[in-house]
Write an enzyme that holds these catalytic residues in place. Sequence first.
Site, PDB file in Angstrom:
ATOM      1  N   ARG A 396       0.829  -1.208   0.000  1.00 42.80           N
ATOM      2  CA  ARG A 396       0.000   0.000   0.000  1.00 42.80           C
ATOM      3  C   ARG A 396       0.862   1.255   0.000  1.00 42.80           C
ATOM      4  O   ARG A 396       0.503   2.264  -0.613  1.00 42.80           O
ATOM      5  CB  ARG A 396      -0.949  -0.023   1.202  1.00 42.80           C
ATOM      6  CG  ARG A 396      -1.988   1.091   1.165  1.00 42.80           C
ATOM      7  CD  ARG A 396      -3.027   0.943   2.265  1.00 42.80           C
ATOM      8  NE  ARG A 396      -3.935  -0.144   1.964  1.00 42.80           N
ATOM      9  CZ  ARG A 396      -4.173  -1.167   2.765  1.00 42.80           C
ATOM     10  NH1 ARG A 396      -3.530  -1.269   3.915  1.00 42.80           N
ATOM     11  NH2 ARG A 396      -5.023  -2.107   2.426  1.00 42.80           N
ATOM     12  N   GLY A 397       1.998   1.207   0.651  1.00 44.39           N
ATOM     13  CA  GLY A 397       2.890   2.368   0.660  1.00 44.39           C
ATOM     14  C   GLY A 397       3.418   2.699  -0.735  1.00 44.39           C
ATOM     15  O   GLY A 397       3.531   3.870  -1.108  1.00 44.39           O
TER      16      GLY A 397
END
Length: 459
Positions: A396-397
């Site tokens: 997700r980062g």
Amino acid sequence: HIGVTFVVTPASSEILQRYVLLRPRPHPQLQLLYIRKLQGDFLDSRTSMALAQQRAARAATAKNAAVRPCIRLMMGPVRCPRNTLAAAPLSRRHLRVQAVAAVAENGTAVQAAEGQARPIFPFTAVIGQEEMKLALILNVIDPKIGGVMIMGDRGTGKTTTIRALADLLPQVPVVAKDPFNSDPFDAELMSEEVRQRLKAGEELPVGSMKIPMVDLPLGATEDRVCGTIDIEKALTEGVKAFEPGLLAKANRGILYVDEVNLLDDHLVDVLLDSAASGWNTVEREGISISHPARFILVGSGNPEEGELRPQLLDRFGMHAQIGTVRDPELRVQIVSERSTFDENPADFHKKCAEKQKALTQRIVDARTRLKTVAIAYDFRVKISAICSELNVDGIRGDIVTNRAAKALASFEGRDEVAVEDIYRVIPLCLRHRLRKDPMADIDNGDRVRQVFKQIFAME
């Protein structure tokens, strides 16, 4: 006989609703006159006419009276007082709901007209806190970034800046009279009803609305957030219908939670479910309904008041850490601007109108340009290398950093992401995703910047 008078609140309305809906068979003599909290309009048309006549009479005799609706619950037959609408006399121990006109004790006139919004401090007049303002703007440009969590000391302008963002929100197309703000051109953002109408070949009426900003109070009930039974149709038509909640109103908009670290766990679970799927499913009294609930989740809080659950923290795309301004001259400037605004909000808004309009137009242009912005493959590889070096869980980062860099390039008027764009946004995207180290003597944002310089070979 016992009489209790209280002002209609969401809690008392819910008690009345549960009594009506859960009672197996109400007494035939039971007459309910349901009052809306703000307008005081009854569902019964004859009662509405009588109430309108009473309002006209009060306006002629007491122009300076401030009136608010309340209800009185009484047991047994009670004589109707003056200026009070009551149901027909009931037998003893039967419930009666009466409308009472409660006149303010001071008798002063209400100065603010109905529908007039309270003054909001202009976004362009906020001094400092550039990191927080940048995170908010980027989320408006690309809502798929996933929202922003703002943590900082008390009195640093977190709530003021977030609420000021409402004036900058652009217009978006919606299906007219749709309670879920459905997008007429994107099937993923349509409610089931709108999809069925579209499949049937119906031409959808298209309107426009400003991107909504909805506040989620800490004391809100789950029914108010998710939705519940429509009490009006239950009382008038005797049918069970769905009444949309705050998640429906926030669809395609911003859902703001002040002091989010103090939010009850059951509401946190609701937000987690909606944020993960983009849909809200409600199961109430034999009704099962799902509607889109894609919103920009914006939260603020003070870290001294408690930590945020890791599951919810990970759902925020960006994390802004702000502190108290230490420069004396800058503090004096902030105090001066705030004092000027408090003395005359209208003139202060006029002074900032041009800047507000220009910033709004930049956001609109950036939203349009976003699809054409590209990021080099080499940059994407280095972003993933930074996430791997920092032991960031999941990808997700990586996704959020790519999206934020493209949004910043679009906001700056460019079609290609530059290294400086990544450098500005990557601390916001990865700071809250690092594992906590109690022995660390460096801020998480500084750790991200150090690794960035190593990967990108910057001095």
